[in-house]
Design a protein around this motif. Sequence first.
Motif, PDB file in Angstrom:
ATOM      1  N   LEU A 169      83.699  14.479  53.444  1.00  0.00           N
ATOM      2  CA  LEU A 169      84.158  15.367  54.310  1.00  0.00           C
ATOM      3  C   LEU A 169      82.954  16.536  54.681  1.00  0.00           C
ATOM      4  N   LEU A 170      82.409  16.919  53.489  1.00  0.00           N
ATOM      5  CA  LEU A 170      81.298  18.028  53.526  1.00  0.00           C
ATOM      6  C   LEU A 170      79.997  17.337  53.915  1.00  0.00           C
ATOM      7  N   ALA A 171      79.813  16.406  53.480  1.00  0.00           N
ATOM      8  CA  ALA A 171      78.708  15.288  53.825  1.00  0.00           C
ATOM      9  C   ALA A 171      78.547  15.313  55.324  1.00  0.00           C
ATOM     10  N   THR A 172      79.543  14.747  55.964  1.00  0.00           N
ATOM     11  CA  THR A 172      79.769  14.705  57.280  1.00  0.00           C
ATOM     12  C   THR A 172      79.446  15.730  58.095  1.00  0.00           C
ATOM     13  N   ALA A 173      80.222  16.914  57.645  1.00  0.00           N
ATOM     14  CA  ALA A 173      80.300  18.117  58.506  1.00  0.00           C
ATOM     15  C   ALA A 173      78.779  18.925  58.280  1.00  0.00           C
ATOM     16  N   LEU A 174      77.950  18.526  57.252  1.00  0.00           N
ATOM     17  CA  LEU A 174      76.468  19.043  57.345  1.00  0.00           C
ATOM     18  C   LEU A 174      75.563  18.435  57.772  1.00  0.00           C
ATOM     19  N   LEU A 175      75.818  16.838  58.087  1.00  0.00           N
ATOM     20  CA  LEU A 175      75.092  16.213  58.734  1.00  0.00           C
ATOM     21  C   LEU A 175      75.194  16.333  60.340  1.00  0.00           C
ATOM     22  N   THR A 176      76.262  16.586  60.810  1.00  0.00           N
ATOM     23  CA  THR A 176      76.533  16.877  62.439  1.00  0.00           C
ATOM     24  C   THR A 176      75.974  18.254  62.488  1.00  0.00           C
ATOM     25  N   ARG A 177      75.814  19.181  61.693  1.00  0.00           N
ATOM     26  CA  ARG A 177      75.343  20.532  61.916  1.00  0.00           C
ATOM     27  C   ARG A 177      73.709  20.407  61.710  1.00  0.00           C
ATOM     28  N   CYS A 178      73.135  19.364  61.120  1.00  0.00           N
ATOM     29  CA  CYS A 178      71.753  19.241  60.927  1.00  0.00           C
ATOM     30  C   CYS A 178      71.168  18.422  62.194  1.00  0.00           C
ATOM     31  N   ARG A 179      71.721  18.276  63.059  1.00  0.00           N
ATOM     32  CA  ARG A 179      71.256  17.586  64.372  1.00  0.00           C
ATOM     33  C   ARG A 179      70.250  18.212  64.769  1.00  0.00           C
ATOM     34  N   ALA A 180      69.081  17.768  65.336  1.00  0.00           N
ATOM     35  CA  ALA A 180      67.846  18.399  65.961  1.00  0.00           C
ATOM     36  C   ALA A 180      68.283  18.684  67.330  1.00  0.00           C
ATOM     37  N   PRO A 181      68.070  19.805  67.744  1.00  0.00           N
ATOM     38  CA  PRO A 181      68.259  20.327  69.004  1.00  0.00           C
ATOM     39  C   PRO A 181      67.667  19.497  69.945  1.00  0.00           C
ATOM     40  N   ASP A 182      68.560  19.334  71.061  1.00  0.00           N
ATOM     41  CA  ASP A 182      67.863  18.663  72.261  1.00  0.00           C
ATOM     42  C   ASP A 182      66.906  19.507  73.074  1.00  0.00           C
ATOM     43  N   GLY A 183      66.894  21.096  72.682  1.00  0.00           N
ATOM     44  CA  GLY A 183      65.873  21.659  73.376  1.00  0.00           C
ATOM     45  C   GLY A 183      66.179  22.444  74.723  1.00  0.00           C
ATOM     46  N   CYS A 184      67.434  22.065  75.221  1.00  0.00           N
ATOM     47  CA  CYS A 184      67.902  23.066  76.704  1.00  0.00           C
ATOM     48  C   CYS A 184      67.949  24.261  76.222  1.00  0.00           C
ATOM     49  N   ALA A 185      68.089  24.756  77.414  1.00  0.00           N
ATOM     50  CA  ALA A 185      68.574  26.472  77.616  1.00  0.00           C
ATOM     51  C   ALA A 185      70.085  26.463  77.447  1.00  0.00           C
ATOM     52  N   PRO A 186      70.587  27.289  76.494  1.00  0.00           N
ATOM     53  CA  PRO A 186      72.198  27.253  76.666  1.00  0.00           C
ATOM     54  C   PRO A 186      72.642  27.757  77.967  1.00  0.00           C
ATOM     55  N   VAL A 187      73.725  27.145  78.209  1.00  0.00           N
ATOM     56  CA  VAL A 187      74.540  27.393  79.568  1.00  0.00           C
ATOM     57  C   VAL A 187      73.889  26.762  80.463  1.00  0.00           C
ATOM     58  N   SER A 188      72.837  26.120  80.631  1.00  0.00           N
ATOM     59  CA  SER A 188      72.420  25.203  81.703  1.00  0.00           C
ATOM     60  C   SER A 188      73.083  23.828  81.632  1.00  0.00           C
ATOM     61  N   THR A 189      73.247  23.233  82.950  1.00  0.00           N
ATOM     62  CA  THR A 189      74.059  22.213  83.117  1.00  0.00           C
ATOM     63  C   THR A 189      73.338  21.009  83.739  1.00  0.00           C
ATOM     64  N   ARG A 190      73.627  19.770  83.593  1.00  0.00           N
ATOM     65  CA  ARG A 190      73.128  18.559  84.161  1.00  0.00           C
ATOM     66  C   ARG A 190      74.066  17.489  84.305  1.00  0.00           C
ATOM     67  N   CYS A 191      73.741  16.555  85.171  1.00  0.00           N
ATOM     68  CA  CYS A 191      74.457  15.291  85.051  1.00  0.00           C
ATOM     69  C   CYS A 191      73.716  14.164  84.390  1.00  0.00           C
ATOM     70  N   ALA A 192      74.263  13.553  83.664  1.00  0.00           N
ATOM     71  CA  ALA A 192      74.049  12.542  82.823  1.00  0.00           C
ATOM     72  C   ALA A 192      74.826  11.209  83.128  1.00  0.00           C
ATOM     73  N   GLY A 193      74.227  10.580  84.083  1.00  0.00           N
ATOM     74  CA  GLY A 193      75.112   9.505  84.853  1.00  0.00           C
ATOM     75  C   GLY A 193      76.318  10.235  85.697  1.00  0.00           C
ATOM     76  N   ASN A 194      77.410   9.746  85.542  1.00  0.00           N
ATOM     77  CA  ASN A 194      78.561  10.486  86.101  1.00  0.00           C
ATOM     78  C   ASN A 194      79.329  11.415  85.294  1.00  0.00           C
ATOM     79  N   VAL A 195      78.559  12.137  84.244  1.00  0.00           N
ATOM     80  CA  VAL A 195      79.125  12.899  83.306  1.00  0.00           C
ATOM     81  C   VAL A 195      78.381  14.485  83.459  1.00  0.00           C
ATOM     82  N   ALA A 196      79.155  15.385  83.611  1.00  0.00           N
ATOM     83  CA  ALA A 196      78.559  16.572  83.844  1.00  0.00           C
ATOM     84  C   ALA A 196      78.483  17.333  82.192  1.00  0.00           C
ATOM     85  N   GLU A 197      77.432  17.932  81.843  1.00  0.00           N
ATOM     86  CA  GLU A 197      76.981  18.284  80.470  1.00  0.00           C
ATOM     87  C   GLU A 197      76.653  19.836  80.498  1.00  0.00           C
TER      88      GLU A 197
END
Length: 92
Positions: A9-37
């Motif tokens: 459980l700890l390993a999973t939590a650490l790995l998900t937290r270590c994800r490299a940032p996508d580089g987007c500006a916080p609070v910006s939005t976009r459409c990825a297909g038919n999904v609002a992100e």
Amino acid sequence: MKALLLAPLLATALLTRCRAPDGCAPVSTRCAGNVAEICNGDGNWQVLADCDAVSEHSNAGFTCAYVNEEGVTGHTCLPATVDAGTMEGGVL
């Protein structure tokens, strides 16, 4: 024994937290297909609304589009009958 059970459980939590940032500006939005992100505080895109799921639950067609009206801007699910072509697009 508890430590052995908690290690995965700890390993999973650490790995998900270590994800490299996508580089987007916080609070910006976009459409990825038919999904609002929306970009979270860590600079990663996350699902704001799945327009296909909204369509399924509402029994009406929804599509991801950019909205800029009355001080509200961003990407979201709009009824397919709304003419999103007259609205500005792109990442905020």
